[in-house]
Design an enzyme around this catalytic site. Structure first.
Site, mmCIF file in Angstrom:
data_model
loop_
_atom_site.group_PDB
_atom_site.id
_atom_site.type_symbol
_atom_site.label_atom_id
_atom_site.label_comp_id
_atom_site.label_asym_id
_atom_site.label_seq_id
_atom_site.Cartn_x
_atom_site.Cartn_y
_atom_site.Cartn_z
ATOM 1 N N HIS A 72 13.373 55.314 65.550
ATOM 2 C CA HIS A 72 12.773 56.435 64.880
ATOM 3 C C HIS A 72 12.928 56.150 63.282
ATOM 4 O O HIS A 72 14.270 56.018 62.955
ATOM 5 C CB HIS A 72 13.135 57.811 65.279
ATOM 6 C CG HIS A 72 12.594 58.064 66.374
ATOM 7 N ND1 HIS A 72 12.435 59.518 67.061
ATOM 8 C CD2 HIS A 72 12.276 57.373 67.516
ATOM 9 C CE1 HIS A 72 11.973 59.414 68.125
ATOM 10 N NE2 HIS A 72 11.649 58.311 68.485
ATOM 11 N N TYR A 200 13.001 69.517 64.856
ATOM 12 C CA TYR A 200 13.994 70.617 64.985
ATOM 13 C C TYR A 200 13.363 71.855 64.225
ATOM 14 O O TYR A 200 12.752 71.617 63.226
ATOM 15 C CB TYR A 200 15.036 70.224 63.752
ATOM 16 C CG TYR A 200 15.963 69.316 64.430
ATOM 17 C CD1 TYR A 200 15.746 67.793 63.993
ATOM 18 C CD2 TYR A 200 17.191 69.433 64.975
ATOM 19 C CE1 TYR A 200 16.639 67.016 64.612
ATOM 20 C CE2 TYR A 200 18.028 68.702 65.440
ATOM 21 C CZ TYR A 200 17.926 67.281 65.237
ATOM 22 O OH TYR A 200 18.622 66.326 65.679
ATOM 23 N N PRO A 291 25.593 70.439 68.516
ATOM 24 C CA PRO A 291 24.806 69.323 68.683
ATOM 25 C C PRO A 291 23.580 69.079 67.570
ATOM 26 O O PRO A 291 22.889 67.927 67.539
ATOM 27 C CB PRO A 291 24.188 69.218 69.970
ATOM 28 C CG PRO A 291 24.401 70.690 70.261
ATOM 29 C CD PRO A 291 25.425 71.168 69.452
ATOM 30 N N LYS A 295 25.723 64.019 66.492
ATOM 31 C CA LYS A 295 26.379 63.139 66.233
ATOM 32 C C LYS A 295 27.559 62.846 67.325
ATOM 33 O O LYS A 295 28.459 61.779 66.935
ATOM 34 C CB LYS A 295 27.550 63.658 64.901
ATOM 35 C CG LYS A 295 26.729 63.803 63.620
ATOM 36 C CD LYS A 295 26.431 62.630 63.012
ATOM 37 C CE LYS A 295 25.586 62.585 61.887
ATOM 38 N NZ LYS A 295 24.672 61.441 61.937
ATOM 39 N N TYR A 383 22.346 62.184 58.236
ATOM 40 C CA TYR A 383 21.672 62.072 59.480
ATOM 41 C C TYR A 383 21.782 60.607 60.048
ATOM 42 O O TYR A 383 21.993 60.529 61.229
ATOM 43 C CB TYR A 383 20.268 62.503 59.721
ATOM 44 C CG TYR A 383 19.710 63.018 61.100
ATOM 45 C CD1 TYR A 383 20.125 64.101 61.542
ATOM 46 C CD2 TYR A 383 18.873 61.875 61.472
ATOM 47 C CE1 TYR A 383 19.687 64.249 62.979
ATOM 48 C CE2 TYR A 383 18.569 62.166 63.027
ATOM 49 C CZ TYR A 383 18.734 63.376 63.651
ATOM 50 O OH TYR A 383 18.387 63.749 64.785
HETATM 51 C C1 PHB Z 1 18.823 64.693 72.527
HETATM 52 O O1 PHB Z 1 17.910 64.035 72.515
HETATM 53 O O2 PHB Z 1 19.357 65.047 73.666
HETATM 54 C C2 PHB Z 1 19.252 65.485 71.122
HETATM 55 C C3 PHB Z 1 18.401 64.909 69.993
HETATM 56 C C4 PHB Z 1 19.034 65.374 68.737
HETATM 57 C C5 PHB Z 1 19.975 66.235 68.694
HETATM 58 C C6 PHB Z 1 20.636 66.772 69.896
HETATM 59 C C7 PHB Z 1 20.114 65.904 71.062
HETATM 60 O O3 PHB Z 1 20.305 66.839 67.655
#
Ligand code: PHB
Ligand code: APR
Length: 389
Positions: A72, A200, A291, A295, A383
């Site tokens: 990505h 997000y 989460p 990370k 990130y």
């Molecule tokens: C996930 O794909 O499980 C995932 C992606 C981004 C995050 C946390 C979990 O910040």
């Protein structure tokens, strides 16, 4: 049994460590309390920083990730329906790869076993002893008999609920912790992702995240109360809530059958130091991040990269400098990542009522993220992750 490095735990930390040590000509044995099928199917996060993917590729365990993982170049942050794309590739020249943690674990287990490595699954009552002396041992039970592993060093890679951290004496260990007043309800759904890049989303009803696993499988999350029970969340309610929170003009969320759902509490935690005597902690055994910054797995990989190099210097030429500096070197990255994960968490979640000042500051910060190139650059840089040491 005898080895150079006794590793407790076959998660990303323990397995990457065992793999890197093998490449450096150092012998290790991994003791894991769960079965192989359990660790290979445990659903966890799935974002790899470029430094993590580069390491897996360079050390020969990246083939399936290259074939099946999704690279990505950006992520989306959404505030009340308005989506803002952070162009990771343009801002940093780096990318992320979405590939489930259990897939990384499968690839590493296969590589270790193919190379003749030893992983003892279903090892019970794993008990390291003598970490203060020159000859540590790890007692455990396997298939009904009492066993003992002699080693030079113990690597505590046994996650947050493991036994190793508890071996650091009270007067030596300092713990830093923060509990968050929200949790994540995570679902795995059999439906093509409705997005090519992660979303997000902040919404007045709570945070939501749209992630993915494959062209047929979506991974989605909802902010819920930590005291909530998964029994309160029938599939219809989950989709209804995801539809509301992820909604954005001109975009639609496709629904499918939910094959897995669970609620996980969120916390930040660090223990200092990450080392005592001949015990070295790595990954979740030493620190937990919420989460939102994606990370956890990357920090585990970063720790063991530092540890493998330090062990190689010591076993190779008797140089103890890397081991002496291990904790401090890791903690620099850990605290940088704690700051980022906390910032992302507080930016994107609905805060408890009763602190209107905090809510106004949060709104100001969201508007700043939406409009400031400098702020977007800061998020992108964190990130995609710092280069590995
Ligand atoms: C996930 O794909 O499980 C995932 C992606 C981004 C995050 C946390 C979990 O910040
Ligand atoms: N004896 C043996 N093994 C143990 C013990 C024990 N007493 N306690 C725990 N384990 C095992 C667990 O079963 C697990 O397989 O240690 C392993 C720890 O693995 P993880 O929890 O995956 O931790 P780590 O390798 O540090 O990776 C961190 O995992 O939790 C996620 O989000 C986190 O992505 C991050 C990553």
């Amino acid at each position: 049994m005898e080895t150079q490095v006794g590793i407790v735990g076959a998660g990303p930390a323990g397995l990457v460590l065992s793999h890197l040590l093998h490449l450096a000509g150092i012998d290790s044995v991994v003791l894991e309390q769960r079965s192989r099928s359990y660790v290979e199917s445990r659903i966890r996060a799935g974002v790899l920083e470029q430094g993590s993917t580069d390491l897996l590729i360079e050390t020969g365990v990246g083939a399936r990730m290259l074939a099946e993982g999704a690279v990505h170049e950006g992520v989306n942050l959404q505030f009340d329906g308005q989506r803002h794309r952070i162009d990771l590739a343009r801002l940093t020249g780096r990318r992320i790869t979405v590939y489930g943690q259990q897939e990384v674990v499968k690839d590493l287990i296969a590589a270790r076993l193919a190379a003749g490595g030893t992983i003892v699954f279903e090892a019970d009552d794993v008990t390291p002893r003598g970490i203060d002396g020159a000859h540590p041992t790890i007692a455990f039970r396997h298939e009904g008999s009492e066993r003992e592993l002699s080693c030079d060093v113990v690597a505590g890679c046994d996650g947050f609920h493991g036994v190793c951290r508890g071996l650091i004496p009270d007067g030596v260990l300092t713990e830093f912790a923060r509990e968050y007043p929200f949790a994540w309800l995570g679902v795995l759904a059999q439906v093509a992702p409705s997005t090519d890049e992660l979303i997000y989303a902040f919404h007045a009803r709570g945070f939501a995240l749209h992630s993915l696993r494959s062209p047929e499988i979506s991974r989605l999350y909802l902010q819920v109360d930590p005291a909530d029970d998964i029994a309160n969340w029938p599939d219809d309610r989950i989709w209804e809530e995801l539809q509301l929170r992820l909604a954005s003009p001109g975009w639609a969320l496709d629904e499918g059958s939910i094959v897995e759902k669970a609620i996980t509490a969120m916390r930040s935690y660090v223990c200092e130091p990450m080392q005592h005597g001949h015990l070295y902690l790595a990954g979740d055994a030493a620190h937990i991040v919420p989460p939102t910054g994606a990370k956890g797995m990357n920090l585990a990989i970063a720790d063991v990269t530092v540890l493998a190099r330090a062990l190689s210097d010591w076993f190779g030429g008797g140089d103890h400098g890397g081991l002496d500096a291990y904790s401090e070197r890791c903690l620099r990255r850990v605290w940088r990542v704690q700051d980022f994960s906390n910032t992302m968490t507080e930016l994107m979640h609905v805060l408890p009522r009763g602190d209107p000042f905090a809510s106004r500051v949060q709104l100001a910060r969201q508007r700043y993220v939406a409009t400031s190139a400098a702020m977007q650059h800061t998020i992108a840089e964190n990130y995609v992750g710092l280069p590995l040491a």
